[in-house]
Design a protein around this motif. Structure first.
Motif, mmCIF file in Angstrom:
data_model
loop_
_atom_site.group_PDB
_atom_site.id
_atom_site.type_symbol
_atom_site.label_atom_id
_atom_site.label_comp_id
_atom_site.label_asym_id
_atom_site.label_seq_id
_atom_site.Cartn_x
_atom_site.Cartn_y
_atom_site.Cartn_z
ATOM 1 N N ASP A 292 8.696 -20.621 -2.438
ATOM 2 C CA ASP A 292 8.894 -21.811 -3.262
ATOM 3 C C ASP A 292 10.358 -22.223 -3.245
ATOM 4 N N THR A 293 10.645 -23.358 -3.899
ATOM 5 C CA THR A 293 11.993 -23.935 -3.878
ATOM 6 C C THR A 293 12.816 -23.533 -5.090
ATOM 7 N N MET A 294 12.318 -22.632 -5.918
ATOM 8 C CA MET A 294 13.019 -22.258 -7.133
ATOM 9 C C MET A 294 14.328 -21.536 -6.812
ATOM 10 N N ASP A 295 15.339 -21.814 -7.606
ATOM 11 C CA ASP A 295 16.627 -21.142 -7.479
ATOM 12 C C ASP A 295 16.578 -19.875 -8.330
ATOM 13 N N ALA A 296 15.942 -18.858 -7.800
ATOM 14 C CA ALA A 296 15.718 -17.619 -8.530
ATOM 15 C C ALA A 296 15.628 -16.475 -7.529
ATOM 16 N N PRO A 297 15.746 -15.230 -7.994
ATOM 17 C CA PRO A 297 15.587 -14.086 -7.081
ATOM 18 C C PRO A 297 14.183 -14.051 -6.500
ATOM 19 N N PRO A 298 14.008 -13.397 -5.351
ATOM 20 C CA PRO A 298 12.671 -13.256 -4.771
ATOM 21 C C PRO A 298 11.726 -12.547 -5.731
ATOM 22 N N PHE A 299 10.435 -12.704 -5.486
ATOM 23 C CA PHE A 299 9.419 -12.061 -6.309
ATOM 24 C C PHE A 299 9.678 -10.568 -6.411
ATOM 25 N N ASP A 300 9.582 -10.054 -7.636
ATOM 26 C CA ASP A 300 9.789 -8.641 -7.908
ATOM 27 C C ASP A 300 8.424 -7.975 -8.063
ATOM 28 N N PRO A 301 7.967 -7.213 -7.069
ATOM 29 C CA PRO A 301 6.630 -6.602 -7.158
ATOM 30 C C PRO A 301 6.484 -5.751 -8.408
ATOM 31 N N ARG A 302 5.295 -5.876 -9.041
ATOM 32 C CA ARG A 302 5.001 -5.103 -10.232
ATOM 33 C C ARG A 302 3.489 -4.979 -10.380
ATOM 34 N N PRO A 303 3.033 -3.962 -11.095
ATOM 35 C CA PRO A 303 1.591 -3.753 -11.228
ATOM 36 C C PRO A 303 0.900 -4.952 -11.880
ATOM 37 N N GLY A 304 -0.261 -5.303 -11.346
ATOM 38 C CA GLY A 304 -1.074 -6.344 -11.954
ATOM 39 C C GLY A 304 -0.751 -7.759 -11.523
ATOM 40 N N VAL A 305 0.284 -7.934 -10.686
ATOM 41 C CA VAL A 305 0.708 -9.273 -10.282
ATOM 42 C C VAL A 305 0.901 -9.311 -8.769
ATOM 43 N N LEU A 306 0.343 -10.355 -8.130
ATOM 44 C CA LEU A 306 0.478 -10.524 -6.687
ATOM 45 C C LEU A 306 1.612 -11.461 -6.306
ATOM 46 N N CYS B 198 -3.477 -9.859 -10.169
ATOM 47 C CA CYS B 198 -4.336 -9.131 -9.234
ATOM 48 C C CYS B 198 -5.665 -8.837 -9.917
ATOM 49 N N ARG B 199 -6.741 -9.372 -9.371
ATOM 50 C CA ARG B 199 -8.067 -9.146 -9.910
ATOM 51 C C ARG B 199 -8.668 -7.884 -9.278
ATOM 52 N N ALA B 200 -9.690 -7.363 -9.915
ATOM 53 C CA ALA B 200 -10.336 -6.155 -9.394
ATOM 54 C C ALA B 200 -10.818 -6.359 -7.966
ATOM 55 N N ARG B 201 -11.353 -7.557 -7.674
ATOM 56 C CA ARG B 201 -11.874 -7.800 -6.327
ATOM 57 C C ARG B 201 -10.770 -7.941 -5.285
ATOM 58 N N ASP B 202 -9.536 -8.175 -5.727
ATOM 59 C CA ASP B 202 -8.419 -8.308 -4.785
ATOM 60 C C ASP B 202 -8.010 -6.961 -4.208
ATOM 61 N N ARG B 203 -8.300 -5.882 -4.926
ATOM 62 C CA ARG B 203 -7.811 -4.576 -4.501
ATOM 63 C C ARG B 203 -8.414 -4.138 -3.169
ATOM 64 N N LYS B 204 -9.673 -4.500 -2.958
ATOM 65 C CA LYS B 204 -10.305 -4.150 -1.681
ATOM 66 C C LYS B 204 -9.568 -4.806 -0.522
ATOM 67 N N ARG B 205 -9.239 -6.089 -0.659
ATOM 68 C CA ARG B 205 -8.521 -6.779 0.408
ATOM 69 C C ARG B 205 -7.113 -6.211 0.567
ATOM 70 N N LEU C 253 1.560 -0.979 -5.591
ATOM 71 C CA LEU C 253 1.545 -1.098 -7.054
ATOM 72 C C LEU C 253 0.224 -1.629 -7.592
ATOM 73 N N ASN C 254 -0.570 -2.264 -6.722
ATOM 74 C CA ASN C 254 -1.817 -2.850 -7.190
ATOM 75 C C ASN C 254 -3.060 -2.150 -6.658
ATOM 76 N N THR C 255 -2.878 -1.023 -5.966
ATOM 77 C CA THR C 255 -4.038 -0.277 -5.481
ATOM 78 C C THR C 255 -4.052 1.171 -5.952
#
Length: 235
Positions: free
Chosen positions: A160-174, A184-191, A228-230
């Motif tokens: 995205d074009t936001m003037d912010a740090p890159p995405f910071d990986p954390r549990p529950g968020v993609l 992150c939904r339950a069905r996303d974990r398989k993928r 973090l999400n699996t």
């Protein structure tokens, strides 16, 4: 080479709708001769003439094309999706070196001049769109998934074009494109588990995609998003 905005395309480019349809189809056709573009209508001139031209006229979409030797060789768009603006529909075929990057720069300058923040969804099929995003200074915003189309998984690398740090990986968020959290939904974990076995830093480009291609600098954060999400019970 010229770069032309959508306000001038129809008036200055002969057979523009057919050229754009052909460009889209060719760019998304695999070695097997099948076009794998997820948005099939854009491979037809009628869609460009009837619908895209209307969106250009009412300002809900802007396009930029690179013209080389009288031919449209690259296209990029800015599309109003209702809830946000999207930098999308980036396609090129036999474009001179640097042409597509210049189109991306002009598109971003248009956004900056008007205070428009937008997100970009690059598929996992190759790293070329990711490279253009990184080169013009877009921010990595995580990963996500489209629906499976004709048995093919289409995954997303967000910028995205936001003037912010890159995405910071954390549990529950993609991802967090434009500040909105993609949980992150339950069905996303398989993928995610599937992706952990097909990650690649090769440029890619084969269709249909069989690997999840990322820029080398994004390999570690994508691996962290997956980890973090699996972890924990399997679903």
């Amino acid at each position: 080479m010229q770069i032309i905005h959508s306000s001038q395309i129809a008036a200055t480019v002969p057979n523009w709708a057919q050229q754009l349809a052909d460009l889209t189809r060719i760019a998304w056709t695999g070695a097997d001769g099948v076009c794998y573009f997820p948005y099939e209508p854009l491979t037809h001139a009628k869609e460009w003439r009837d619908h895209v031209a209307r969106d250009w006229a009412n300002g809900t979409m802007h396009s930029w094309v690179a013209i080389h030797e009288g031919r449209i060789c690259s296209h990029a768009a800015l599309v109003n999706k209702g809830t946000h603006w999207e930098l999308g529909r980036l396609v090129a075929h036999k474009a001179p070196r640097g042409a597509t990057h210049e189109v991306c720069k002009v598109r971003l300058a248009f956004c900056r001049a008007r205070g428009i923040h937008a997100r970009m969804e690059c598929t996992q099929a190759h790293t070329r769109a990711q490279a253009h995003a990184a080169r013009v200074g877009l921010r990595f915003a995580g990963i996500g998934f489209l629906d499976q189309i004709n048995g093919i998984n289409w995954d997303i690398v967000f910028f995205d074009t936001m003037d912010a740090p890159p995405f910071d990986p954390r549990p529950g968020v993609l991802a967090d494109p434009l500040g909105g959290l993609l949980e992150c939904r339950a069905r996303d974990r398989k993928r995610l588990r599937e992706i952990s076995h097909i990650l690649s830093t090769n440029v890619g480009g084969a269709l249909p995609p069989t690997r999840f291609h990322v820029l080398p600098e994004l390999l570690a954060p994508v691996q962290q998003i997956i980890l973090l999400n699996t972890i924990g019970p399997r679903h």
